[in-house]
Design a protein around this motif. Structure first.
Motif, short mmCIF file in Angstrom:
data_model
loop_
_atom_site.label_atom_id
_atom_site.label_comp_id
_atom_site.label_asym_id
_atom_site.label_seq_id
_atom_site.Cartn_x
_atom_site.Cartn_y
_atom_site.Cartn_z
N LYS A 53 -74.78 -28.14 -61.77
CA LYS A 53 -76.23 -27.96 -62.34
C LYS A 53 -76.23 -26.50 -63.25
O LYS A 53 -76.76 -26.46 -64.17
N ALA A 54 -75.56 -25.37 -62.45
CA ALA A 54 -75.41 -24.13 -63.22
C ALA A 54 -74.69 -24.13 -64.64
O ALA A 54 -75.08 -23.53 -65.45
N LEU A 55 -73.72 -25.17 -64.63
CA LEU A 55 -73.02 -25.14 -65.70
C LEU A 55 -73.40 -26.13 -66.51
O LEU A 55 -72.97 -26.34 -67.70
N LEU A 56 -74.44 -26.89 -66.09
CA LEU A 56 -75.18 -27.98 -66.99
C LEU A 56 -74.18 -29.01 -67.58
O LEU A 56 -73.92 -29.26 -68.78
N LEU A 57 -73.28 -29.11 -66.36
CA LEU A 57 -72.26 -30.28 -66.65
C LEU A 57 -72.31 -31.41 -65.66
O LEU A 57 -73.15 -31.26 -64.61
N SER A 58 -71.86 -32.43 -65.91
CA SER A 58 -71.78 -33.60 -65.08
C SER A 58 -70.21 -34.02 -64.64
O SER A 58 -69.43 -33.54 -65.43
N HIS A 59 -69.96 -34.84 -63.65
CA HIS A 59 -68.54 -35.13 -63.43
C HIS A 59 -68.90 -36.45 -62.80
O HIS A 59 -69.77 -36.83 -61.79
N PRO A 60 -67.94 -37.42 -63.09
CA PRO A 60 -67.74 -38.90 -62.61
C PRO A 60 -67.81 -38.76 -61.04
O PRO A 60 -67.01 -37.94 -60.22
N ARG A 61 -68.71 -39.38 -60.31
CA ARG A 61 -69.11 -39.39 -59.14
C ARG A 61 -67.71 -39.62 -58.21
O ARG A 61 -67.47 -39.02 -57.26
#
Length: 290
Positions: A184-192
């Protein structure tokens, strides 16, 4: 009892006759217990054994290190300091991440990324950088974050760090503790399916007796080391290394829980569903396509 005999002298002799000869303790049971101790998990070589000299390995394997050696032992468990082979400096397939925040907005109630640290499977640092916030910092939270104004003065902007992290973690398994906060702090997502969160793995929850075990607790219970000392700033590098070290101890069970490594003939078979018949409408379009 006569007055000439000392009190208790005949009684002691009678006790010996009633009890018989004293039995010697069986050496067989002692050897059995020794075998149990020698095969305990604490005697297994640690993952980093091949990188250590005999003296350093003895230090890392010590069951009750003194205060003088506790810090050195912790560094060995976490993966540093040592000079890894070039192949062990590469990012590899598994990365662990930890971030530190500073306060923004009124009274510093908001949070903004200020530092991100990423280590590989061996605890080697592959990225450690401060981040220049897009907003004015109103609380550096130095007492816990370790971040000072001078650290952010010439730091790269968030967009640049975000791009570097995104490229680094792409296609890799990302390990973290409460990792949703870091992403969240990096404003990124990653495959679960590429995420391993040590704060939510059920065996670790059961070990700690807590639905949300802290990283400090897991480091003490699983690794037998102390991190995040009271009244001292956190080190995101150390926290990332500890997270990876905890994950390494659980990887086999974690993979099994996800069905990783299970052969096809061992996996439960699914009943194949019947194919839905094609509609007669538009059949000519398919023929024309051929």
């Amino acid at each position: 009892m006569t007055a000439d005999a000392p009190a208790g002298s005949h009684w002691k002799a009678l006790q010996q006759q009633m009890q018989g000869p004293r039995k010697k303790r069986s050496t067989r049971s002692l050897h059995a217990k020794a075998e149990v101790v020698s095969t305990s998990a604490t005697d297994a070589l640690p993952w980093f054994a091949e990188d250590l000299a005999p003296g350093d390995l003895a230090l890392a394997m010590s069951e009750a290190p003194s205060a003088a050696t506790a810090e050195a032992r912790k560094r060995q468990v976490l993966g540093e300091p040592y000079n890894p082979a070039p192949a062990k400096r590469e990012p590899g397939h598994y990365l662990a991440i930890d971030c530190e925040m500073v306060g923004v907005g009124p009274r510093g109630t908001g949070s903004h990324l200020a530092r991100v640290s990423i280590v590989n499977w061996y605890g080697h640092v592959v990225l450690d950088t401060f981040v220049r916030p897009r907003e004015r910092v109103t609380d550096f939270r130095t007492w816990v974050s370790g971040v000072r104004p001078s650290d952010l003065k010439h730091a790269p902007p968030l967009a640049e760090v975000q791009a570097r992290v995104a490229e680094l973690i792409k296609g890799r398994v990302l390990v973290g503790h409460a990792i949703h906060n870091d992403l969240k702090a990096l404003l990124l997502s990653h495959p679960r399916h590429k995420i391993r969160d040590t704060s939510t793995f059920q065996p670790l929850r059961e070990l700690a007796g807590n639905k949300q075990p802290g990283l400090r607790t897991l480091a003490r219970l699983v690794l037998d080391i102390e991190i995040q000392a009271k009244h001292a700033a956190h080190s995101p590098v150390e926290d990332a290394q500890a997270t990876m070290a905890v994950f390494r101890t659980q990887k086999a069970a974690w993979d099994a829980s996800l069905g990783i490594g299970v052969k096809k003939h061992d996996a439960p078979r699914r009943t194949p569903s019947l194919r839905r018949p094609k509609s007669t409408e538009g059949w000519w379009e398919e023929e024309a396509a051929h």
